[in-house]
Design an enzyme around this catalytic site. Structure first.
Site, PDB file in Angstrom:
ATOM      1  CG  HIS A  40      -1.807   1.147   1.376  1.00  0.00           C
ATOM      2  ND1 HIS A  40      -3.123   1.131   0.990  1.00  0.00           N
ATOM      3  CD2 HIS A  40      -1.596   2.391   1.865  1.00  0.00           C
ATOM      4  CE1 HIS A  40      -3.677   2.306   1.225  1.00  0.00           C
ATOM      5  NE2 HIS A  40      -2.775   3.090   1.770  1.00  0.00           N
ATOM      6  CD  GLU A  41       1.616   3.466   3.775  1.00  0.00           C
ATOM      7  OE1 GLU A  41       1.699   4.523   3.133  1.00  0.00           O
ATOM      8  OE2 GLU A  41       0.645   3.205   4.534  1.00  0.00           O
TER       9      GLU A  41
END
Lengths: 496, 496
Positions: free
Chosen positions: B265-266
């Site tokens: 995600h990051e």
């Protein structure tokens, strides 16, 4: 104190607190760049730091600042000193035309880059024109600062690193040390040759074990990791801010002493920052008293304490437990032989306590001559080699091991070198005063307990902030200005 | 373009580059505070950040800025958009009286502190007066921004997070999603109940192995660690700057999926920052297009790619090799069952892809009513519980699992929540467009190769910077403005 004068002073405190907060941000970004930044971040980091430096300079030369400084009044030892330091900082900042500051920064950056190649190739001619430009701009800087401060040009540069002592104080001290060394060095070498050879501890020394040991020793010296970090970087340093101090080291699995003693050195710096007066935080008077004072605090821990018989008696068994192997290598008297070995060499950062000042004396004389215009950059290698031979009896085989070895000049830092040896001398003087004032100091060190020493340093050095210049700080702490006799007595005791 | 107009525009570029460099310094100090700062550094860090924010605001409201903005002219898609964004940013900054900005910051900081205790004690009444003050100041802020921008007050706040889409666009989209969910959720649950139960991988999962795996997967997704770091922090995030992006995660030795999917995600966020147009660096038009656009980039990697059949086919064997144990737990179809499990729950950050929007829809409606003055802070818990029951058929057992769970409102962030679901929807829409435009995209994912997708995203999203608002960005990339049908089609395909 008039109301208006006090109001102006309060405004100044807010102005300087802002400048200090910007300085803290810069310190953190510098730490980040050295310790954790991925290489691809370098260009942006340069922009960030340049922007912060520019804003900081703008705040300093703001016309409102000058008005407040003209109106402000402040009494008492702290506020009075603080206002004087404010005036001085602003006078130094406004003395330099922006173009000169920018040209200097640019010339130093360009020179430093070329210097890295020149040192690798041991080719002084490659960097000479860049250094000539740096020296020219440093001379202009010195002249401008001299006009603003009334100091000589070289002293005006030196003051940027250490307030309260100048070349006229340093010169006789260094001359006397040269004479002392001429007699002491051969005697120390002779004495050393008669001792049994030191046993080298055999590695490898697991990095994890080294790291834990360094952390424990820094903590034992008084560093509170609630307000500090220990990390790794190519060039060890102490950075950060008083409430969040960042020290670094470099671990070599083949040898542990460099990291351990390096961490103790940086811990000395860190303890100084940690002990600065809270009540004066972010004010000029709340800062450390200068680079020589700072170096005295790293060297008092690294040289005076950590290599003392008392502390080695505590450290030896710890090392033996941590690393195992031949216990004889960790016997305190063997550690003493290893870590107090005198050896003439070409490289300053590898020098022992006795010969280190010779490296500094050489640089002091040469940089003073460069700034004074008596020495041309083209003549530097020859002057270096002559001076080195006179001081230590050796001729550097090449410029990489001569005038190309240190970054300082190529990076535009003139007037800094004396701080190393002034710090070493002050460390000996402070240690002697502490031993007299604090009974049982060495008995405590023999148990690894630095608290009694730290308490004394907090009171007499750290907690004084920048209230006093270098000589006055020593005078209040030890009853006399810098007295190299304490350093030579320490060396005589340890090496002769 | 007149010469004077262009000269003014060039001056503006320098002004905004300075503000952006200050922003980069703040980003780094934020990362440091979350990832590495010792706790004792917090107070000083607050001062540093406040100083940088204050200087940044001063640069924005400088009268010279207004003069340059009035004179400047700029043509072309980039410079024209950039100048418009400059004008807009300055209008927003000058719309807010300094006292309001400071009072807001202070009220949010106080409220956030009390919120931590209130959440721990599940006691809304404790924080209610603080939240009421925050809401009052947010309403004043919204009114001031509304007057400056012509947007409605809530839209004016929303614009601070995502330009180019407002509540009038969002409301029907969210209403339609509520209707879709009412039908889809029970069906998805039924279908899930018929599947064989998922096998939980058995730990422990060594943190070192997890870390290496996360790093490898981030690298495989296209993150260049020459310009990035992966560290640990309590709350995972993506920070730093485009050339030095810093992502964080949290490792749990008992479970690896949260860290791994969190890092992916990051990484999506980080790839967006890395792909911003270099030529527009430190200009408003060179920034990311907003928080919904940003969330679309994290979710396209985490949800669209990483939980796709194609990618799980690649990932399963990797996990099995890394962690050992029962290989059946790492079979792609088992990972699909684990990582696409639908479950009604109270906590937004633990919600699955299908029910997550319900959490956001609730918050969007409530925060709009709070800012509009139709909902009083005292009535928030009741309104929350009613709304939650209507959306997901469950009543929160306490406020800790209700209106106290998220920091956003208590920290003064109103108008942010819609970004999560707009981002999820945009991710589906972009993925669909990319699949059509890039043949072999899934075949590449099946080999763990995200390069074809990344190339398309770089061209159509990352490289566009902030040139376009949210709807226009989607229109140019996919041929239409936000179309939730692509999201519901994706959900239907995956869950029904």
């Amino acid at each position: 104190m008039t109301d208006a004068g006090n109001a102006a002073y309060q405004r100044l405190k807010a102005r300087f607190a802002r400048i200090a907060a910007l300085g803290e941000a810069q310190a953190m970004l510098h730490w980040d760049a050295s310790a954790v930044m991925p290489p691809g971040g370098a260009a942006a980091r340069g922009e960030q730091l340049a922007t912060l430096a520019g804003l900081s300079h703008e705040l300093m030369v703001d016309p409102g600042m000058a008005t407040d400084l003209a109106e402000a009044t402040a009494d008492g030892p702290w506020d009075g000193a603080n206002l004087a330091l404010m005036r001085h900082a602003q006078a130094r900042a406004t003395a330099l035309p922006t173009a000169l500051v920018e040209n200097s920064a640019r010339a130093s950056a360009a020179c430093e880059t070329v210097w890295r190649e020149a040192r690798a190739a041991s080719d002084f001619t490659r960097v000479a024109p860049y250094l000539a430009e740096v020296v020219k701009l440093q001379r202009e800087t010195a002249a401008a600062l001299s006009a603003a401060t009334g100091l000589s040009p070289y002293d005006a540069l030196m003051e940027g690193f250490q307030r309260g002592i100048g070349a006229a104080d340093v010169e006789p001290i260094f001359d006397a040390y040269e004479a002392f060394l001429r007699d002491a060095l051969p005697r120390a070498e002779e004495r050393q040759a008669r001792l049994p050879p030191a046993i080298e501890p055999q590695g490898p020394f697991a990095v994890e074990v080294q790291r834990a040991l360094c952390r424990e020793m820094a903590g034992r010296a008084g560093l509170d990791f609630n307000h500090a970090r220990l990390d790794e970087s190519l060039h060890p340093f102490c950075g950060g801010t008083p409430s969040d101090v960042r020290i670094t080291t470099r671990y070599d699995p083949a040898a542990f002493a460099q990291a351990l003693l390096g961490v103790l050195h940086e811990t000395g710096h860190a303890l100084y920052e940690r002990g600065l007066p809270d009540a004066q935080a972010r004010q000029p008077v709340g800062e450390a008293a200068g680079m020589a004072a700072h170096e005295s605090q790293s060297l008092i821990i690294e040289m005076q304490v950590s290599r003392s018989d008392a502390f080695l008696g505590f450290l030896g068994p710890k090392l033996s437990t941590a690393f195992g192997g031949d216990a004889a290598a960790y016997a305190p008297e063997n550690l003493a032989r290893l870590w107090r070995r005198v050896q003439r060499g070409f490289i300053r950062v590898e020098a022992d306590e006795l010969t280190y000042p010779a490296h500094v004396i050489l640089r002091f004389r040469l940089e003073r001559a460069l700034i004074g215009g008596e020495l041309a950059v083209a003549d530097l290698p020859g002057a270096w080699n002559d001076g080195f031979a006179r001081l230590l009896g050796l001729t550097p085989p090449d410029d990489a091991r001569g005038c190309l070895q240190d970054i300082h000049w190529y990076d535009g830092a003139f007037g800094y070198f004396p701080s190393y040896t002034l710090g070493a001398m002050a460390a000996a003087q402070l240690m002697r005063a502490a031993r007299i004032a604090v009974p049982g100091l060495d008995a405590a060190l023999a148990h690894g307990d630095m608290a009694p020493l730290l308490g004394w340093l907090r009171r007499h050095v750290h907690g004084q902030g920048s209230r006093l210049g270098f000589q006055d700080l020593l005078r209040e702490a030890t009853g006399k200005p810098l007295d190299p006799a304490d350093f030579t007595a320490h060396l005589t005791d340890r090496y002769l």
